[in-house]
Structure formats: structure tokens, C-alpha cells
Design an enzyme around this catalytic site. Structure first.
Site, PDB file in Angstrom:
ATOM      1  N   HIS A   5      -3.340   7.267   1.686  1.00 16.65           N
ATOM      2  CA  HIS A   5      -3.712   5.923   1.228  1.00 16.65           C
ATOM      3  C   HIS A   5      -5.126   5.626   1.735  1.00 16.65           C
ATOM      4  O   HIS A   5      -5.490   6.002   2.844  1.00 16.65           O
ATOM      5  CB  HIS A   5      -2.713   4.907   1.785  1.00 16.65           C
ATOM      6  CG  HIS A   5      -3.130   3.494   1.553  1.00 16.65           C
ATOM      7  ND1 HIS A   5      -3.444   3.023   0.303  1.00 16.65           N
ATOM      8  CD2 HIS A   5      -3.323   2.452   2.424  1.00 16.65           C
ATOM      9  CE1 HIS A   5      -3.792   1.746   0.409  1.00 16.65           C
ATOM     10  NE2 HIS A   5      -3.731   1.387   1.678  1.00 16.65           N
ATOM     11  N   CYS A  35       0.821  -1.225   0.000  1.00 15.86           N
ATOM     12  CA  CYS A  35       0.000   0.000   0.000  1.00 15.86           C
ATOM     13  C   CYS A  35       0.850   1.268   0.000  1.00 15.86           C
ATOM     14  O   CYS A  35       0.355   2.358  -0.285  1.00 15.86           O
ATOM     15  CB  CYS A  35      -0.938  -0.002   1.198  1.00 15.86           C
ATOM     16  SG  CYS A  35      -2.150  -1.319   1.070  1.00 15.86           S
ATOM     17  N   ASN A  74      -9.889  -0.265  -1.220  1.00 11.89           N
ATOM     18  CA  ASN A  74      -8.434  -0.149  -1.111  1.00 11.89           C
ATOM     19  C   ASN A  74      -7.796  -0.784  -2.350  1.00 11.89           C
ATOM     20  O   ASN A  74      -7.797  -2.004  -2.490  1.00 11.89           O
ATOM     21  CB  ASN A  74      -7.980  -0.855   0.170  1.00 11.89           C
ATOM     22  CG  ASN A  74      -6.482  -0.790   0.392  1.00 11.89           C
ATOM     23  OD1 ASN A  74      -5.737  -0.337  -0.473  1.00 11.89           O
ATOM     24  ND2 ASN A  74      -6.040  -1.255   1.542  1.00 11.89           N
TER      25      ASN A  74
HETATM   26  O1  UT7 Z   1      -3.924  -1.014   3.301  1.00  9.10           O
HETATM   27  C1  UT7 Z   1      -3.184  -1.952   4.007  1.00  9.10           C
HETATM   28  C2  UT7 Z   1      -3.356  -1.766   5.424  1.00  9.10           C
HETATM   29  N1  UT7 Z   1      -4.614  -2.306   5.847  1.00  9.10           N
HETATM   30  C3  UT7 Z   1      -5.310  -1.623   6.710  1.00  9.10           C
HETATM   31  O2  UT7 Z   1      -4.942  -0.546   7.053  1.00  9.10           O
HETATM   32  C4  UT7 Z   1      -6.543  -2.272   7.268  1.00  9.10           C
HETATM   33  C5  UT7 Z   1      -6.572  -2.103   8.755  1.00  9.10           C
HETATM   34  N2  UT7 Z   1      -7.685  -2.718   9.420  1.00  9.10           N
HETATM   35  C6  UT7 Z   1      -8.973  -2.295   9.274  1.00  9.10           C
HETATM   36  O3  UT7 Z   1      -9.257  -1.433   8.464  1.00  9.10           O
HETATM   37  C7  UT7 Z   1     -10.016  -2.858  10.201  1.00  9.10           C
HETATM   38  O4  UT7 Z   1      -9.391  -3.572  11.232  1.00  9.10           O
HETATM   39  C8  UT7 Z   1     -11.051  -3.766   9.485  1.00  9.10           C
HETATM   40  C9  UT7 Z   1     -11.949  -2.932   8.607  1.00  9.10           C
HETATM   41  C10 UT7 Z   1     -10.340  -4.830   8.682  1.00  9.10           C
HETATM   42  C11 UT7 Z   1     -11.949  -4.442  10.545  1.00  9.10           C
HETATM   43  O5  UT7 Z   1     -12.554  -3.468  11.363  1.00  9.10           O
HETATM   44  P1  UT7 Z   1     -12.548  -3.625  12.962  1.00  9.10           P
HETATM   45  O6  UT7 Z   1     -13.285  -2.502  13.504  1.00  9.10           O
HETATM   46  O7  UT7 Z   1     -11.115  -3.804  13.378  1.00  9.10           O
HETATM   47  O8  UT7 Z   1     -13.383  -4.933  13.140  1.00  9.10           O
HETATM   48  P2  UT7 Z   1     -12.958  -6.267  13.883  1.00  9.10           P
HETATM   49  O9  UT7 Z   1     -11.963  -7.015  13.066  1.00  9.10           O
HETATM   50  O10 UT7 Z   1     -12.635  -5.945  15.296  1.00  9.10           O
HETATM   51  O11 UT7 Z   1     -14.329  -7.029  13.857  1.00  9.10           O
HETATM   52  C12 UT7 Z   1     -15.459  -6.579  14.598  1.00  9.10           C
HETATM   53  C13 UT7 Z   1     -16.581  -7.569  14.371  1.00  9.10           C
HETATM   54  C14 UT7 Z   1     -16.153  -9.019  14.641  1.00  9.10           C
HETATM   55  O12 UT7 Z   1     -17.262  -9.689  15.207  1.00  9.10           O
HETATM   56  P3  UT7 Z   1     -17.344  -9.930  16.791  1.00  9.10           P
HETATM   57  O13 UT7 Z   1     -16.110 -10.720  17.130  1.00  9.10           O
HETATM   58  O14 UT7 Z   1     -17.366  -8.561  17.403  1.00  9.10           O
HETATM   59  O15 UT7 Z   1     -18.627 -10.678  16.939  1.00  9.10           O
HETATM   60  C15 UT7 Z   1     -15.884  -9.558  13.262  1.00  9.10           C
HETATM   61  O16 UT7 Z   1     -16.062 -10.956  13.190  1.00  9.10           O
HETATM   62  O17 UT7 Z   1     -17.003  -7.524  13.001  1.00  9.10           O
HETATM   63  C16 UT7 Z   1     -16.939  -8.842  12.440  1.00  9.10           C
HETATM   64  N3  UT7 Z   1     -16.572  -8.727  11.031  1.00  9.10           N
HETATM   65  C17 UT7 Z   1     -17.479  -8.516  10.069  1.00  9.10           C
HETATM   66  N4  UT7 Z   1     -18.812  -8.392  10.095  1.00  9.10           N
HETATM   67  C18 UT7 Z   1     -19.443  -8.190   8.935  1.00  9.10           C
HETATM   68  C19 UT7 Z   1     -15.348  -8.760  10.481  1.00  9.10           C
HETATM   69  N5  UT7 Z   1     -15.430  -8.594   9.142  1.00  9.10           N
HETATM   70  C20 UT7 Z   1     -16.742  -8.446   8.866  1.00  9.10           C
HETATM   71  C21 UT7 Z   1     -17.456  -8.225   7.679  1.00  9.10           C
HETATM   72  N6  UT7 Z   1     -18.809  -8.104   7.761  1.00  9.10           N
HETATM   73  N7  UT7 Z   1     -16.868  -8.123   6.478  1.00  9.10           N
END
Ligand code: UT7
Length: 326
Positions: free
Chosen positions: A253, A113, A283
Site C-alpha cells: 500500500h 487502505c 495515497n
Molecule cells: O493509508 C492510511 C494510513 N495512513 C498512513 O499510513 C499515514 C501515516 N502517517 C504519515 O505518513 C506521517 O505521519 C505524515 C506524512 C502524515 C506526517 O509525517 P511526520 O513525519 O509524522 O510529521 P509530523 O506530523 O510529526 O510533523 C512534523 C512537522 C510538524 O511541525 P513541528 O511541530 O515540527 O513544527 C508539522 O506541523 O511538520 C509539520 N507539518 C507540515 N509541514 C509542511 C505537518 N504537515 C505538514 C505539511 N507541510 N503538509
């Protein structure tokens, strides 16, 4: 001292659009979750016959047209990508052939990225060397080729697209003013494609285990991305005796709107000066900043004399900022 300035910008995204509603039919997710957690509403996805060199070739031709020069004027082609058409030949070589840049050499650069700013930094230094006068940099990724459309943790986040620029020696104040770039291999396993390379060559078993798809520990990457992008953006401003108020446009980014907001808040850059297009494209990895820069230019959001700040964070980990005076 010689410095490089950007003399042409262009971008291209494939025609097919995949919305969050389309993804709802493929994995257990919702438009509401994707929009509120990332800012993404849709992304563009290549058709089966399109690859990274095709997106790049469109950008390259547009860059030449806008600059009013021929492909034979280009000395060097740098393609930043983690989704090359092949391991070899390089995507740069394919683009060189496609556009007829018969006097150019070139290479692919793997900066994930941060690929676009790694590419700009590299091009800048080739110009500073005095030996190269016209360098083409294209950030491109066909992320759909390494996305597992059964894994909701990753498939909702990425899209396909390319953005690029031509850099030339500057005869004025305008150009790349400063850059700070970083890498920390400690982060390697938090965002990676485990298989398909020399560590785990492709086999029936590796493909069955889906090891050639991108994997991410989103929470971990999020934490490092917020800190990395905000710290480096703040540092490049301080180093150049500037504040957020001096920046006319911040082109970050586009991985997550919450990361962008945290960075612009820390640097005191007001929201109207932050380029956000993650809602349209998701992204696109090395594509994001070049796409954003060309859109901003087309919309009249960049004017001569403006300070433009570019910042990125990505797999590796890789991160950094570039400060440009337009
Ligand atoms: O460009 C390269 C660098 N990459 C990045 O910068 C990405 C960095 N990370 C992120 O942007 C975020 O961490 C994500 C968007 C990937 C995830 O967001 P989050 O707020 O960190 O969510 P999380 O992983 O803590 O998940 C929260 C909840 C979980 O459920 P429980 O455990 O609370 O019941 C996940 O299982 O959301 C659930 N979840 C989803 N739900 C619906 C995870 N992915 C999804 C999804 N749809 N696609």
C-alpha cells in the site's frame, strides 16, 4: 483444493494532476516537505463530473477487454471503497448497470487502505466455495471528495484512482497461496471521517465544522502502520517458509515511502523488487495495490511462477498481507 488466480488486471486514474507546487498555493506546505516526509510529488484528482463509479467502470471495461470475456460472464462484483458515489445504491450496483453485467450480484466493501486485499480475500473465498467462477474486484477511492483542502495534515497525502482484477478458479499451481488479515477498532479515531454517517448525520452545523472531511493523527497512524505492515509481511513469509529473497515483487500500500522502506527492510526484500508509485499518485486508499499490480504487469515486472507479496495498513485499523504465486 480450489484456489483463485488473477486472470486480468487494469487501473485508471483521472486526467487532472495536482502537484505539490499547486498545494503550496493552497496551504502552508512545501514540495520539499511533502517529498521528503512522504515520497509524494503529485496526485491525480477527479473532475467535478467524475465519481468512484466512473473510475471503476473504466477499470471494469478494461478488465473484460483484456480477459476477452463479456460483462454477462461476471458472477460477482466487489467494489472496495470508502468514497462510494452514495450510501445507497452501492457503487457495485452502478458499475453492474454501466457495464451490463446482467448475471452478477455484488456489494461495496469498506476496508479503507486495506480495501484491496480485503476484496481479494473475499473474492478468493467466493471462488473457493465452488459456486462462483468469475469475480471482479475493484479498489477505488475518490479521496478528493473527503479532503479538506485547508488542512495540510491530510490534503497533501491523498489522490484519486482505481485498480482491479478478475479472479477465477485456478487449474494449476498459480493463485492466491495464503493471506493474513487483521482489524483493530482501537485505532478508529486516529484516522476517520467523523460526520455524515448515522453517528453525526449531516447538518448545516456539521458541515460548518468540516466533520465530513477525513481527519488523521499522522504520527500515531505512522507508528502502527510501520509495525502492522512489517509484522504481517514477515509472518506470511515465515508461515510459507519463504524469505524476502524468494519474493519477485512486493506491492505495498502506498501511504508513505518511509513505511514502505521500513517494511521491505524488515523482510529483507531488496529495493529493486519493491513497487513504488506513490510519487505519481499519492495515497489512493483502496486503489493503491490494484494500480500497482497492473502497472507492474504492464511493465513486465510480473512473470509466471513469481511469488508476489501484497501488504497494506489503513483506517480501522485494518491491515494484512496476501501471498500470490503468479
Ligand atoms: O493509508 C492510511 C494510513 N495512513 C498512513 O499510513 C499515514 C501515516 N502517517 C504519515 O505518513 C506521517 O505521519 C505524515 C506524512 C502524515 C506526517 O509525517 P511526520 O513525519 O509524522 O510529521 P509530523 O506530523 O510529526 O510533523 C512534523 C512537522 C510538524 O511541525 P513541528 O511541530 O515540527 O513544527 C508539522 O506541523 O511538520 C509539520 N507539518 C507540515 N509541514 C509542511 C505537518 N504537515 C505538514 C505539511 N507541510 N503538509
Amino acid at each position: 483444493m480450489i484456489k483463485a488466480k488473477i486472470t486480468s488486471t487494469a487501473h485508471y486514474v483521472p486526467k487532472n494532476v495536482m502537484t505539490n507546487f499547486d498545494l503550496e498555493k493552497m496551504v502552508d506546505t512545501s514540495d520539499e516537505w511533502i517529498k521528503s516526509r512522504t515520497g509524494i510529488q503529485q496526485r491525480h484528482i477527479v473532475s467535478p463530473e467524475e465519481a468512484s463509479s466512473d473510475l471503476s467502470t473504466r477499470v471494469a471495461k478494461d478488465l473484460l477487454l483484456k480477459r476477452g470475456i463479456s460483462a454477462e460472464d461476471i458472477d460477482l462484483i466487489i467494489i472496495s471503497t470508502v468514497t462510494p458515489d452514495h450510501f445507497t445504491p452501492s457503487t457495485a450496483a452502478i458499475v453492474q448497470k454501466n457495464i451490463g453485467a446482467n448475471n452478477a450480484w455484488g456489494f461495496d466493501l469498506s476496508g479503507a487502505c486495506s480495501g484491496y486485499i480485503y476484496g481479494l480475500e473475499t473474492a478468493n473465498n467466493f471462488i473457493i466455495s465452488g459456486k462462483y467462477k468469475k469475480v471482479m474486484v475493484i479498489g477505488v477511492d475518490t479521496m478528493s471528495s473527503i479532503l479538506d483542502f485547508t488542512d495540510r495534515d491530510t490534503c497533501v497525502l491523498f489522490g484519486d484512482g482505481a485498480g482491479g482484477a478478475i479472479l477465477e478458479p485456478s487449474d494449476s499451481e498459480s493463485g492466491i497461496v495464503d493471506s493474513i488479515l487483521h482489524m483493530d477498532g482501537f485505532g478508529g479515531n486516529f484516522l476517520h471521517v467523523p460526520g455524515g454517517g448515522s453517528r453525526i448525520p449531516p447538518t448545516v452545523d456539521s458541515v460548518k465544522k468540516r466533520l465530513h472531511y477525513i481527519k488523521q493523527d499522522g504520527k500515531k497512524v505512522f507508528k502502527f502502520a510501520v509495525k502492522g505492515m512489517a509484522d504481517v509481511s514477515e509472518r506470511i513469509l515465515a508461515k510459507n517458509n519463504l524469505t524476502g529473497d524468494d519474493i519477485a515483487l512486493f506491492i505495498p500500500h502506498q501511504a508513505n515511502k518511509r513505511i514502505i522502506d521500513a517494511t521491505s527492510d524488515r523482510c529483507n526484500i531488496s529495493k529493486d523488487k519493491v513497487l513504488i508509485n506513490i510519487n505519481h499518485y499519492g495515497n489512493t486508499t483502496a486503489g493503491t495495490i490494484g494500480i500497482g499490480m497492473n502497472e507492474a504487469f504492464n511493465e513486465g515486472r510480473i512473470k509466471g511462477g513469481d511469488y508476489i507479496l501484497l501488504s497494506a495498513f489503513g483506517a480501522g485499523f485494518t491491515w494484512g498481507s496476501i501471498l500470490i504465486k503468479w
